[in-house]
Write a protein that holds these residues in place. Structure first.
Motif, PDB file in Angstrom:
ATOM      1  N   PHE A 119      -1.298   0.481  -4.845  1.00 26.72           N
ATOM      2  CA  PHE A 119      -0.646   1.085  -4.374  1.00 26.72           C
ATOM      3  C   PHE A 119       0.654   1.415  -5.141  1.00 26.72           C
ATOM      4  O   PHE A 119       1.275   0.018  -4.508  1.00 26.72           O
ATOM      5  N   ARG A 120       0.659   3.037  -5.171  1.00 26.90           N
ATOM      6  CA  ARG A 120       2.116   3.075  -5.752  1.00 26.90           C
ATOM      7  C   ARG A 120       3.158   3.014  -5.086  1.00 26.90           C
ATOM      8  O   ARG A 120       4.283   4.568  -4.988  1.00 26.90           O
ATOM      9  N   SER A 121       2.862   4.309  -3.613  1.00 20.49           N
ATOM     10  CA  SER A 121       4.051   4.294  -2.845  1.00 20.49           C
ATOM     11  C   SER A 121       3.527   3.831  -1.542  1.00 20.49           C
ATOM     12  O   SER A 121       2.116   3.726  -0.900  1.00 20.49           O
ATOM     13  N   ASN A 122       4.444   3.942  -0.426  1.00 20.41           N
ATOM     14  CA  ASN A 122       4.652   3.504   1.386  1.00 20.41           C
ATOM     15  C   ASN A 122       4.592   5.171   1.478  1.00 20.41           C
ATOM     16  O   ASN A 122       5.035   5.959   1.265  1.00 20.41           O
ATOM     17  N   ASN A 123       3.770   5.296   3.089  1.00 19.16           N
ATOM     18  CA  ASN A 123       3.723   6.306   4.072  1.00 19.16           C
ATOM     19  C   ASN A 123       4.300   5.873   4.874  1.00 19.16           C
ATOM     20  O   ASN A 123       3.843   4.959   5.533  1.00 19.16           O
ATOM     21  N   PRO A 124       5.405   6.815   5.860  1.00 16.23           N
ATOM     22  CA  PRO A 124       6.355   6.186   6.566  1.00 16.23           C
ATOM     23  C   PRO A 124       5.583   6.726   8.294  1.00 16.23           C
ATOM     24  O   PRO A 124       5.959   5.570   8.847  1.00 16.23           O
ATOM     25  N   ASN A 125       4.482   6.582   7.982  1.00 17.40           N
ATOM     26  CA  ASN A 125       3.537   7.427   9.349  1.00 17.40           C
ATOM     27  C   ASN A 125       2.532   6.135   9.463  1.00 17.40           C
ATOM     28  O   ASN A 125       1.632   6.177  10.205  1.00 17.40           O
ATOM     29  N   LEU A 126       2.592   5.778   7.934  1.00 19.80           N
ATOM     30  CA  LEU A 126       1.542   4.433   8.761  1.00 19.80           C
ATOM     31  C   LEU A 126       2.595   2.974   8.804  1.00 19.80           C
ATOM     32  O   LEU A 126       3.460   2.685   8.615  1.00 19.80           O
ATOM     33  N   PRO A 127       1.130   1.741   9.742  1.00 22.22           N
ATOM     34  CA  PRO A 127       1.876   1.144   9.813  1.00 22.22           C
ATOM     35  C   PRO A 127       1.955  -0.082   9.091  1.00 22.22           C
ATOM     36  O   PRO A 127       1.268   0.481   8.098  1.00 22.22           O
ATOM     37  N   ALA A 128       3.278  -0.764   9.682  1.00 24.83           N
ATOM     38  CA  ALA A 128       3.886  -1.985   8.051  1.00 24.83           C
ATOM     39  C   ALA A 128       2.537  -2.749   7.576  1.00 24.83           C
ATOM     40  O   ALA A 128       3.000  -2.859   6.846  1.00 24.83           O
ATOM     41  N   ARG A 172      -1.758   6.972   0.895  1.00 24.17           N
ATOM     42  CA  ARG A 172      -0.548   6.441  -0.066  1.00 24.17           C
ATOM     43  C   ARG A 172      -0.913   6.276  -2.139  1.00 24.17           C
ATOM     44  O   ARG A 172      -2.218   7.096  -1.899  1.00 24.17           O
ATOM     45  N   ASP A 173       0.020   7.190  -2.677  1.00 25.98           N
ATOM     46  CA  ASP A 173      -0.751   7.262  -3.749  1.00 25.98           C
ATOM     47  C   ASP A 173      -1.171   5.811  -4.555  1.00 25.98           C
ATOM     48  O   ASP A 173      -0.776   4.777  -4.604  1.00 25.98           O
ATOM     49  N   ILE A 174      -2.044   6.003  -5.173  1.00 28.88           N
ATOM     50  CA  ILE A 174      -3.134   4.949  -6.194  1.00 28.88           C
ATOM     51  C   ILE A 174      -3.249   5.045  -7.406  1.00 28.88           C
ATOM     52  O   ILE A 174      -3.411   6.373  -8.141  1.00 28.88           O
ATOM     53  N   ASP A 175      -3.216   3.844  -8.466  1.00 25.49           N
ATOM     54  CA  ASP A 175      -4.241   3.631  -9.375  1.00 25.49           C
ATOM     55  C   ASP A 175      -4.682   2.610  -9.265  1.00 25.49           C
ATOM     56  O   ASP A 175      -4.522   1.328  -8.720  1.00 25.49           O
ATOM     57  N   ILE A 180       0.374  -2.263   6.535  1.00 25.50           N
ATOM     58  CA  ILE A 180      -0.754  -1.162   5.581  1.00 25.50           C
ATOM     59  C   ILE A 180       0.022  -0.357   4.316  1.00 25.50           C
ATOM     60  O   ILE A 180      -0.397  -1.382   3.221  1.00 25.50           O
ATOM     61  N   ASN A 181       1.536  -0.639   4.943  1.00 21.49           N
ATOM     62  CA  ASN A 181       2.265  -0.296   3.448  1.00 21.49           C
ATOM     63  C   ASN A 181       3.033  -1.311   2.626  1.00 21.49           C
ATOM     64  O   ASN A 181       3.851  -1.324   1.877  1.00 21.49           O
ATOM     65  N   ASP A 182       2.565  -2.566   3.414  1.00 18.76           N
ATOM     66  CA  ASP A 182       2.621  -3.767   3.330  1.00 18.76           C
ATOM     67  C   ASP A 182       2.166  -4.234   2.067  1.00 18.76           C
ATOM     68  O   ASP A 182       2.349  -5.788   1.115  1.00 18.76           O
ATOM     69  N   VAL A 183       1.506  -3.831   1.826  1.00 17.56           N
ATOM     70  CA  VAL A 183      -0.297  -4.288   1.423  1.00 17.56           C
ATOM     71  C   VAL A 183      -0.050  -3.360  -0.463  1.00 17.56           C
ATOM     72  O   VAL A 183       0.083  -2.188  -0.193  1.00 17.56           O
ATOM     73  N   SER A 184      -0.152  -4.310  -1.187  1.00 18.09           N
ATOM     74  CA  SER A 184       0.652  -3.563  -2.575  1.00 18.09           C
ATOM     75  C   SER A 184      -0.893  -3.550  -4.003  1.00 18.09           C
ATOM     76  O   SER A 184      -0.452  -2.288  -4.513  1.00 18.09           O
ATOM     77  N   GLN A 185      -1.829  -4.518  -3.336  1.00 17.41           N
ATOM     78  CA  GLN A 185      -2.832  -4.011  -4.180  1.00 17.41           C
ATOM     79  C   GLN A 185      -4.311  -4.920  -3.391  1.00 17.41           C
ATOM     80  O   GLN A 185      -4.200  -5.255  -2.650  1.00 17.41           O
ATOM     81  N   SER A 186      -5.099  -3.967  -3.594  1.00 16.26           N
ATOM     82  CA  SER A 186      -6.387  -4.343  -3.396  1.00 16.26           C
ATOM     83  C   SER A 186      -6.819  -5.066  -4.490  1.00 16.26           C
ATOM     84  O   SER A 186      -7.556  -3.670  -5.456  1.00 16.26           O
TER      85      SER A 186
END
Length: 450
Positions: free
Chosen positions: A67-76, A434-437, A78-84
């Motif tokens: 996950f290459r970016s965060n989204n201020p409208n999403l819960p923390a 969120r942006d994804i690679d 979800i934003n705290d996860v950097s990789q799956s």
């Protein structure tokens, strides 16, 4: 162990959808219009034992979504996860009997699967990757999982009935191997080729087994980003379909499906192939879905029309596809949870491009390296742009772009003949999540047991 850039994973080159061994690409439906991948045999071939066959596929699959970016409208959380991320080894045993002699032939199919975790942890599975089962509380992925599916079958002339474990590949229910295993269903499926050029499909399903589970559960609709209520359940999915081949160049199809108390869906498809100069042809592919809620509408309002048209020019080793798709109505296009959707973006990795009101333009180029003296090697470049998206909780018309590249190789001779390798990469840039690679690397090898 943590393998960030492991060169091991797989994509099964056998199965009901039929992965093209020359290149390892998923071909969802022959002629892209619901035409069956193979006619039901018009005569009993061999006997119950004499006509049987069995294969064992060794599949190794690596999945990495950054996950290459965060989204201020999403819960923390979800934003705290950097990789799956996950890495797993799978075993797929397929045994198919022949049919007994007589006016009615009887047989049995067996599907056995076993998956084993090679790498993965709770911090890298929080948002899920559908490769391994995970604990709903701790998100810890399981070390292994397995399943045994049985399918009884009977055949009269060119009509075959299957009851038990199913993996249909129809426009209204597209069960394809995009992870370690293919999702399966419990039910009955009849396919008939009694009339020349006409194929009839009838089916009933009451339970599903998602691709990273070994437990059957009630049926649900796929609904990310709040498009539908994914918790809504149904115990009945009925479908019917007709495919007609007017000529070698024209195929049409109609399908109807009902997920009881959730949605109804009609599908119309047309594929036309126009020969051009020697070795060249132009394929036109039209797909239309019309979906409405059913009964209690447990998953929410369903009001969607999906129209897609694409042109594919094929000449020598080159294939160039250009397509456009439009979603209209008050909802997204519905389809069964954790399956794929039969639209022109079906080979996209990071998104399905069927959000409410979404307009999609796609371009894809394939090249077969046999023209350069490397048989078995194929490459692909893909670009998909979607805009005008309307989603719950998003205060603007959103957009998304996926760029993808793939390389696939199948060993042509020697002791490793038919070993398939596939590398896929895609990036998704959007303004609603969120942006994804994403990287997937696949290796598989299928052994014919008899």
């Amino acid at each position: 162990m943590h393998f960030k850039r492991t060169l091991i994973a797989s994509a099964i080159l056998c199965g009901q959808v039929g992965l093209a061994q020359a290149g390892g690409y998923v071909e969802t439906l022959p002629a892209a219009a619901g035409w069956p991948s193979g006619k039901v045999a018009r005569a009993q071939a061999g006997g119950f034992v004499e006509g049987s066959k069995a294969t064992l596929t060794l599949r190794n699959y690596y999945f990495d979504r950054d996950f290459r970016s965060n989204n201020p409208n999403l819960p923390a959380r979800i934003n705290d996860v950097s990789q799956s991320q996950a890495w797993a080894q799978g075993l797929i045993l397929r045994m198919e009997s022949g049919f007994t002699e007589g006016p009615v032939g009887f047989g049995l199919n067996v599907l056995g699967t076993a998956g084993f975790k090679l790498d993965g942890g709770p911090g890298r599975t929080l948002l899920g990757n559908d490769l391994l089962p995970s604990d709903p509380v701790t998100n810890e992925p399981g070390d292994n999982y397995s399943e045994l599916g049985l399918t009884a079958k009977a055949k009269i002339s060119a009509t075959e009935l299957q009851v038990g474990t199913l993996s249909p590949t129809l426009p209204v229910l597209l069960s394809v191997p995009t992870r370690l295993f293919t999702p399966t269903f419990r039910g009955a499926y009849l396919r008939s080729d009694e009339l020349d050029n006409l194929t009839l499909h009838l089916g009933h399903i009451d339970r599903m087994n998602v691709r990273n589970s070994s437990n059957y559960e009630p049926l649900r609709v796929n609904g990310p980003y709040g498009r539908f209520n994914e918790a809504a359940e149904s115990n009945r999915f009925d479908f019917t379909g007709l495919d007609y081949r007017w000529s070698d160049s024209l195929v049409t199809s109609y399908n109807y499906a009902q997920l009881k108390e959730i949605y109804q869906q009609h599908y119309f498809g047309l594929v036309h192939t126009l020969p051009l100069s020697e070795g060249s042809k132009l394929k036109t592919d039209l797909r239309y879905f019309n979906s409405r809620e059913d009964g209690e509408a447990r998953a929410g309002k369903v009001d969607n029309q999906s129209l897609g048209l694409r042109f594919n020019w094929l000449t020598g080793p080159h294939s160039l596809m250009v397509g456009y798709m439009q979603q209209s109505g008050d909802s997204a296009q519905p389809f069964i949870y954790r399956t794929d959707v039969h639209v022109h973006s079906e080979l996209a990795m990071t998104s399905d491009f069927v959000n409410p009101d979404e307009r999609t333009l796609g371009v894809r180029y394939d090249y077969d390296f046999v023209a350069l003296g490397v048989p078995g090697l194929r490459g692909m470049l893909r670009y998909i742009h979607g805009d005008n998206i309307e989603l719950p909780g998003v205060d603007h018309r959103a957009s998304e772009i996926e760029r993808g590249v793939e390389l696939a190789y199948v060993v042509q001779s020697g002791s490793l003949k038919n070993l398939g390798l596939r590398w896929r990469y895609a990036s998704n840039r959007n303004d609603y999540f969120r942006d994804i690679d994403e990287t997937r690397i696949n290796i598989d090898y299928t052994l014919a047991l008899w």
